[in-house]
Design a protein around this motif. Structure first.
Motif, PDB file in Angstrom:
ATOM      1  N   LEU A   1     147.336 -54.866 -12.152  1.00  0.00           N
ATOM      2  CA  LEU A   1     147.089 -53.878 -13.198  1.00  0.00           C
ATOM      3  C   LEU A   1     146.010 -54.357 -14.147  1.00  0.00           C
ATOM      4  N   ARG A   2     145.230 -53.403 -14.653  1.00  0.00           N
ATOM      5  CA  ARG A   2     144.320 -53.720 -15.745  1.00  0.00           C
ATOM      6  C   ARG A   2     145.179 -53.956 -16.985  1.00  0.00           C
ATOM      7  N   LEU A   3     144.627 -54.652 -17.955  1.00  0.00           N
ATOM      8  CA  LEU A   3     145.403 -55.022 -19.128  1.00  0.00           C
ATOM      9  C   LEU A   3     145.924 -53.789 -19.871  1.00  0.00           C
TER      10      LEU A   3
ATOM     11  N   GLN B   1     150.530 -50.193 -21.202  1.00  0.00           N
ATOM     12  CA  GLN B   1     151.145 -48.871 -21.118  1.00  0.00           C
ATOM     13  C   GLN B   1     152.428 -48.918 -20.280  1.00  0.00           C
ATOM     14  N   PHE B   2     152.382 -49.657 -19.193  1.00  0.00           N
ATOM     15  CA  PHE B   2     153.544 -49.826 -18.320  1.00  0.00           C
ATOM     16  C   PHE B   2     154.707 -50.448 -19.089  1.00  0.00           C
ATOM     17  N   GLN B   3     154.417 -51.512 -19.850  1.00  0.00           N
ATOM     18  CA  GLN B   3     155.454 -52.187 -20.640  1.00  0.00           C
ATOM     19  C   GLN B   3     155.949 -51.304 -21.777  1.00  0.00           C
ATOM     20  N   ARG B   4     155.032 -50.595 -22.439  1.00  0.00           N
ATOM     21  CA  ARG B   4     155.420 -49.705 -23.530  1.00  0.00           C
ATOM     22  C   ARG B   4     156.353 -48.610 -23.015  1.00  0.00           C
ATOM     23  N   SER B   5     156.035 -48.057 -21.857  1.00  0.00           N
ATOM     24  CA  SER B   5     156.867 -47.013 -21.261  1.00  0.00           C
ATOM     25  C   SER B   5     158.256 -47.556 -20.897  1.00  0.00           C
TER      26      SER B   5
END
Length: 178
Positions: free
Chosen positions: A30-32, A37-41
């Motif tokens: 993944l791009r940073l 966004q992945f972690q925030r979700s």
């Protein structure tokens, strides 16, 4: 009282087994900004699950277990603050709060442990540089994923996709590079 505490423990154990605060299943590098966004979700989803579903389930459990108790120490319909403060229901709810705090701590520990395993699995145990074009990385032979030891593959894929971009500046202080 014992059945109510067992029911609360059961609900809490289910939440600990199901809930992770961090996303740990990456299908590709993944791009940073995608990672953030992945972690925030994942964090927002876990917070919603904990704040709404878990607390509602605990509330229903307490109401269900003490619904048939009339007047006495465990009266859930007590409206007098002084009687509530002296009653055993207050102590029971404090005990339930301690169980909930322990559950939140366990969720945090499991989530951090799972994310740590993902990062450790991608990091080499040792790196030997033989030349500019030849580097040998040795990876661990096994790792923990959600509490289970698994044999690791030869070399895991990268976690992040990075791009190196050269920007030219017109400032003399940087020597033409930024």
């Amino acid at each position: 009282v014992v059945l109510a505490l067992q029911a609360i423990q059961s609900v809490c154990q289910q939440v600990v087994a199901q809930e992770l605060v961090f996303a740990v299943d990456f299908e590709r590098p993944l791009r940073l900004d995608e990672f953030r966004q992945f972690q925030r979700s994942a964090t927002n989803s876990a917070a919603l699950q904990i704040k709404q579903v878990w607390t509602a389930a605990l509330h229903q459990t307490v109401l269900r277990e003490f619904a048939n108790v009339g007047k006495g120490w465990f009266n859930i319909h007590q409206t007098t603050k002084d009687l509530y403060k002296r009653g055993k229901m207050r102590r029971f709810l404090n005990l339930a709060r301690f169980v909930m705090q322990t559950t939140l701590r366990n969720i945090a520990e499991n989530s951090i442990g799972a994310l740590l395993c993902v990062v450790e699995r991608a990091a080499p145990v040792s790196t030997r540089i033989e030349s500019l074009s030849h580097v040998i990385c040795a990876y661990s032979s096994e790792s923990l994923v959600r509490g289970t030891r698994i044999a690791a593959a030869a070399a895991p894929g990268p976690l992040f996709h990075t791009e190196v971009v050269r920007h030219e500046a017109h400032d003399e202080d940087t020597g033409g590079l930024l």
